[in-house]
Write an enzyme that holds these catalytic residues in place. Structure first.
Site, mmCIF file in Angstrom:
data_model
loop_
_atom_site.group_PDB
_atom_site.id
_atom_site.type_symbol
_atom_site.label_atom_id
_atom_site.label_comp_id
_atom_site.label_asym_id
_atom_site.label_seq_id
_atom_site.Cartn_x
_atom_site.Cartn_y
_atom_site.Cartn_z
ATOM 1 C CD GLU A 101 86.410 -7.281 24.689
ATOM 2 O OE1 GLU A 101 87.268 -7.288 23.782
ATOM 3 O OE2 GLU A 101 86.186 -8.262 25.402
ATOM 4 C CG ASP A 105 81.166 -15.209 20.336
ATOM 5 O OD1 ASP A 105 79.976 -15.414 20.069
ATOM 6 O OD2 ASP A 105 82.065 -16.024 20.036
ATOM 7 C CE LYS A 133 82.129 -14.266 16.173
ATOM 8 N NZ LYS A 133 82.672 -15.579 16.536
HETATM 9 P P1 XMP Z 1 82.707 -13.781 24.691
HETATM 10 O O1 XMP Z 1 82.051 -15.027 24.156
HETATM 11 O O2 XMP Z 1 82.990 -13.867 26.163
HETATM 12 O O3 XMP Z 1 84.090 -13.784 23.947
HETATM 13 O O4 XMP Z 1 81.938 -12.537 24.326
HETATM 14 C C1 XMP Z 1 84.810 -12.651 23.764
HETATM 15 C C2 XMP Z 1 86.230 -12.953 23.362
HETATM 16 O O5 XMP Z 1 86.337 -14.172 22.602
HETATM 17 C C3 XMP Z 1 87.206 -13.990 21.510
HETATM 18 N N1 XMP Z 1 86.441 -14.193 20.265
HETATM 19 C C4 XMP Z 1 86.956 -14.153 19.042
HETATM 20 N N2 XMP Z 1 88.210 -13.926 18.621
HETATM 21 N N3 XMP Z 1 87.496 -14.178 16.380
HETATM 22 C C5 XMP Z 1 88.473 -13.955 17.285
HETATM 23 O O6 XMP Z 1 89.615 -13.750 16.874
HETATM 24 C C6 XMP Z 1 86.208 -14.423 16.723
HETATM 25 O O7 XMP Z 1 85.370 -14.641 15.855
HETATM 26 C C7 XMP Z 1 85.932 -14.406 18.128
HETATM 27 N N4 XMP Z 1 84.798 -14.595 18.836
HETATM 28 C C8 XMP Z 1 85.147 -14.443 20.151
HETATM 29 C C9 XMP Z 1 87.713 -12.580 21.629
HETATM 30 O O8 XMP Z 1 88.946 -12.568 22.298
HETATM 31 C C10 XMP Z 1 86.703 -11.863 22.475
HETATM 32 O O9 XMP Z 1 87.235 -10.794 23.233
HETATM 33 MG MG MG Z 2 89.374 -10.250 23.364
#
Ligand code: XMP
Ligand code: MG
Length: 180
Positions: A101, A105, A133
């Site tokens: 991955e 986030d 993050k």
């Molecule tokens: P979640 O919140 O489900 O999100 O863990 C995961 C996906 O969200 C995108 N994502 C980002 N993409 N910069 C990005 O370019 C960021 O800071 C960011 N935060 C989340 C990403 O596709 C990830 O797989």
């Molecule tokens: Mg992604």
């Protein structure tokens, strides 16, 4: 440095060294699987660059497969409801699977994906995420391999985009807030 980047978090060299370490760790962890090897699954599109580099640092047979998912809702926030746009080309039943991955986030996307992959009965299932993050609320996900912890800001480069731009930056940085 690109004009739209506020700050570089991880340089090209730092990324290469970390990917090297994770590759070596995976090589050790799956030393018993020198015949069948592992299946690296990348979640398109952000993780494609990480997986391409990681695959070359693993000294085992490595198959590469791809999934594309989209979370409903738009932009920077993930809803946890995930739609599979492209599924794996191969069966993973009985295989050692490592999901690559780009960034964890909320973790909701990955949580859904892991549940889906686990239902196919792989021999094992682990996650290698390039970035995690530091957020207050994050789904509890067992992540065996983590590249770097990063601040809760909008991150681009080395595969990560904003509106499909900046994926080709060789480093990882924070996008200037006025850009989005
Ligand atoms: P979640 O919140 O489900 O999100 O863990 C995961 C996906 O969200 C995108 N994502 C980002 N993409 N910069 C990005 O370019 C960021 O800071 C960011 N935060 C989340 C990403 O596709 C990830 O797989
Ligand atoms: Mg992604």
């Amino acid at each position: 440095m690109h004009n739209d980047i506020a700050e570089v978090l991880f340089t090209e060299d730092e990324i290469a060294r970390r990917v090297d370490e994770i590759g070596a760790q995976i090589t050790r962890d799956y030393a018993e699987a020198t015949d069948e090897g592992i299946v690296l699954v990348s979640v398109l599109r952000g993780a494609a660059i990480f997986m391409a580099d990681l695959a070359r640092r693993i000294e085992l047979p490595v198959e590469m497969d791809y999934m594309a998912v989209s979370s409903y809702g738009d932009g920077a926030k993930s809803s946890g409801v995930v739609r599979i746009l492209k599924d794996l080309a191969s069966e993973i039943e009985g295989r050692h699977v490592v999901v690559a991955e780009d960034i964890l986030d909320s973790g909701l996307t990955l949580k859904y994906l892991l549940k889906n992959l686990a239902s196919r009965h792989p021999a094992s299932l682990e996650v290698a995420t390039l970035l995690r993050k530091k957020t207050l609320a994050q789904a509890k996900i067992e992540c065996k391999y983590i590249g770097f912890e990063c601040p809760d800001r909008f991150i681009v480069g080395y595969g990560l985009d904003y509106a499909e731009r900046y994926r080709n930056l060789p480093y990882i940085g924070v996008l200037k807030p006025e850009m989005y």
